[in-house]
Design an enzyme around this catalytic site. Sequence first.
Site, PDB file in Angstrom:
ATOM      1  N   GLU A 112       0.816  -1.204   0.000  1.00  0.00           N
ATOM      2  CA  GLU A 112       0.000   0.000   0.000  1.00  0.00           C
ATOM      3  C   GLU A 112       0.853   1.258   0.000  1.00  0.00           C
ATOM      4  O   GLU A 112       2.007   1.253   0.404  1.00  0.00           O
ATOM      5  CB  GLU A 112      -0.946  -0.020   1.197  1.00  0.00           C
ATOM      6  CG  GLU A 112      -0.279  -0.363   2.500  1.00  0.00           C
ATOM      7  CD  GLU A 112      -1.289  -0.687   3.599  1.00  0.00           C
ATOM      8  OE1 GLU A 112      -2.046  -1.658   3.436  1.00  0.00           O
ATOM      9  OE2 GLU A 112      -1.300   0.025   4.605  1.00  0.00           O
ATOM     10  N   CYS A 125       3.545   8.353   0.864  1.00  0.00           N
ATOM     11  CA  CYS A 125       4.144   7.393   1.781  1.00  0.00           C
ATOM     12  C   CYS A 125       4.189   6.064   1.037  1.00  0.00           C
ATOM     13  O   CYS A 125       3.155   5.587   0.580  1.00  0.00           O
ATOM     14  CB  CYS A 125       3.248   7.314   3.022  1.00  0.00           C
ATOM     15  SG  CYS A 125       3.698   5.994   4.155  1.00  0.00           S
ATOM     16  N   CYS A 132       7.043  -7.351   6.267  1.00  0.00           N
ATOM     17  CA  CYS A 132       8.210  -6.814   6.975  1.00  0.00           C
ATOM     18  C   CYS A 132       8.711  -7.877   7.934  1.00  0.00           C
ATOM     19  O   CYS A 132       7.914  -8.603   8.530  1.00  0.00           O
ATOM     20  CB  CYS A 132       7.822  -5.551   7.759  1.00  0.00           C
ATOM     21  SG  CYS A 132       9.223  -4.730   8.575  1.00  0.00           S
ATOM     22  N   CYS A 136       7.811  -5.735  14.859  1.00  0.00           N
ATOM     23  CA  CYS A 136       7.386  -4.813  15.925  1.00  0.00           C
ATOM     24  C   CYS A 136       5.940  -5.158  16.297  1.00  0.00           C
ATOM     25  O   CYS A 136       5.069  -5.194  15.416  1.00  0.00           O
ATOM     26  CB  CYS A 136       7.500  -3.363  15.453  1.00  0.00           C
ATOM     27  SG  CYS A 136       9.187  -2.937  14.927  1.00  0.00           S
ATOM     28  N   CYS A 139       2.728  -3.078  15.176  1.00  0.00           N
ATOM     29  CA  CYS A 139       2.598  -2.700  13.767  1.00  0.00           C
ATOM     30  C   CYS A 139       1.901  -3.816  12.994  1.00  0.00           C
ATOM     31  O   CYS A 139       2.288  -4.983  13.091  1.00  0.00           O
ATOM     32  CB  CYS A 139       3.984  -2.434  13.189  1.00  0.00           C
ATOM     33  SG  CYS A 139       4.003  -2.200  11.407  1.00  0.00           S
ATOM     34  N   CYS A 363       0.311   1.973   8.295  1.00  0.00           N
ATOM     35  CA  CYS A 363       0.965   0.847   8.934  1.00  0.00           C
ATOM     36  C   CYS A 363       0.417  -0.513   8.509  1.00  0.00           C
ATOM     37  O   CYS A 363       0.225  -1.400   9.336  1.00  0.00           O
ATOM     38  CB  CYS A 363       0.890   0.967  10.456  1.00  0.00           C
ATOM     39  SG  CYS A 363       1.014   2.639  11.053  1.00  0.00           S
TER      40      CYS A 363
HETATM   41  N1  SAH Z   1      10.104  -0.067   9.032  1.00  0.00           N
HETATM   42  C1  SAH Z   1      10.262   1.346   9.068  1.00  0.00           C
HETATM   43  C2  SAH Z   1       9.227   2.118   8.280  1.00  0.00           C
HETATM   44  C3  SAH Z   1       7.795   1.688   8.311  1.00  0.00           C
HETATM   45  S1  SAH Z   1       6.695   2.155   9.566  1.00  0.00           S
HETATM   46  C4  SAH Z   1      10.245   1.818  10.510  1.00  0.00           C
HETATM   47  O1  SAH Z   1       9.907   1.052  11.379  1.00  0.00           O
HETATM   48  O2  SAH Z   1      10.611   2.958  10.758  1.00  0.00           O
HETATM   49  C5  SAH Z   1       6.626   3.892   9.717  1.00  0.00           C
HETATM   50  C6  SAH Z   1       6.408   4.335  11.155  1.00  0.00           C
HETATM   51  O3  SAH Z   1       5.092   3.947  11.633  1.00  0.00           O
HETATM   52  C7  SAH Z   1       7.411   3.705  12.119  1.00  0.00           C
HETATM   53  O4  SAH Z   1       7.869   4.681  13.014  1.00  0.00           O
HETATM   54  C8  SAH Z   1       6.566   2.673  12.831  1.00  0.00           C
HETATM   55  O5  SAH Z   1       7.115   2.316  14.059  1.00  0.00           O
HETATM   56  C9  SAH Z   1       5.223   3.390  12.927  1.00  0.00           C
HETATM   57  N2  SAH Z   1       4.095   2.512  13.228  1.00  0.00           N
HETATM   58  C10 SAH Z   1       3.922   1.222  12.885  1.00  0.00           C
HETATM   59  N3  SAH Z   1       2.759   0.744  13.351  1.00  0.00           N
HETATM   60  C11 SAH Z   1       2.172   1.762  14.013  1.00  0.00           C
HETATM   61  C12 SAH Z   1       0.931   1.895  14.721  1.00  0.00           C
HETATM   62  N4  SAH Z   1       0.085   0.871  14.833  1.00  0.00           N
HETATM   63  N5  SAH Z   1       0.641   3.105  15.257  1.00  0.00           N
HETATM   64  C13 SAH Z   1       1.494   4.134  15.132  1.00  0.00           C
HETATM   65  N6  SAH Z   1       2.672   4.073  14.486  1.00  0.00           N
HETATM   66  C14 SAH Z   1       3.015   2.899  13.934  1.00  0.00           C
END
Ligand code: SAH
Length: 382
Positions: A112, A125, A132, A136, A139, A363
């Site tokens: 996406e 974006c 991935c 995390c 996410c 996300c």
């Molecule tokens: N993998 C990279 C980029 C993708 S995510 C990274 O982790 O930086 C982009 C941002 O969105 C990251 O800071 C990630 O931690 C955040 N993110 C992911 N899931 C989220 C959620 N459920 N709520 C808020 N931020 C989130």
Amino acid sequence: MTSLPLIPVTPDAPGRRPAMPPRHLADLDLSGRQEAVTELGEPAFRARQVSTHYFGRLVRDPARMTDLPAATRDRLAERLLPTLLTPVRELACDDGATRKALWRLHDGSLVESVLMGYPDRVTVCISSQAGCGMACPFCATGQAGLTRNLSTAEIVDQAVYLAGVAASGAVSGSPPRLSHVVFMGMGEPLANYSRVVAAIRRLVAPPPEGLGLSQRHITVSTVGLVPAIQRLASEDLAVTLALSLHAPDDDLRDELVPVNQRWKVAEVLEAAWDYADRTGRRVSIEYAMIKDVNDQPWRADLLGRLLAGRLAHVNLIPLNPTPGSRWDASPKPVEREFVRRLRAAGVSTTVRDTRGREIDGACGQLAAAEERDTEPPREATA
Ligand code: SAH
């Protein structure tokens, strides 16, 4: 607190060889494209013509490339502009200022991208991987694991496609020209290092070689793969680095960003400050505000001490709860106190506006929803 297994994080790790898409002109620099058209028996200048359509005019339909002889148009398009992204869904919200695209790739993977219009700029974006591998737990993309790296052109084409949407005037109240790109969609960009760097080169190269964006308008967001941050600092690129910190202490960050088990807070911040020194770019520290998990006043104070006096800006992101998650966003008063403490420590801090919430805005949630919708019933797969 649960401890998560250490995951492999070698950039561009060899091993499985997933099916990559056909070659596209955005995979190549201009001289590579000239070679490719010469191999097709066409004069080298056709490379520049097709590139001008794709990057300069945002045209991909061969029928509109009327400066090319009709006989060669289709063949050139087939070989240089194969379809990489097929739109599955396009959703708009925020009165049309946010548009989300879900794409199917040639192998069925879903990724996406989001187009966000502001009065003074237009940002996309984009995703760098299908899925991935960084795991995390808050996410949505992290839950399903990594399917594969995107090719350079699959990354670039998201931006070019949405630049075309913006140019058509679809984003009301915003300039028509795409100006900013953030690697904050699906995937860990620095785990697909060489393709992401090549994609950045295409995004910043002036047309017809590329899209002509400014380096400082490109943001690469990472969980903190230290060797890759160091490598990025040594490229002749000064893109903005965003570091997904989410916790100032190793105990909690080991859980929220499992790669922290490999590179600790102190190490990753050291790499970030080195990046800031070498590029002159302020590092953006991303911090998702998770209720009763990482939002305590003492953590704000600790974060403030780590960042004070550094070339850094904190971006607090209200947690976007993923389906089935045990976590929630921090209450607004808690968020305000966190901001207050950081600012009192002299750290520049803002709270990210939360675009696209009602369309599974961020996300990996749209792709996750599509997978759920299209998943065969359990009995059928058992
Ligand atoms: N993998 C990279 C980029 C993708 S995510 C990274 O982790 O930086 C982009 C941002 O969105 C990251 O800071 C990630 O931690 C955040 N993110 C992911 N899931 C989220 C959620 N459920 N709520 C808020 N931020 C989130």
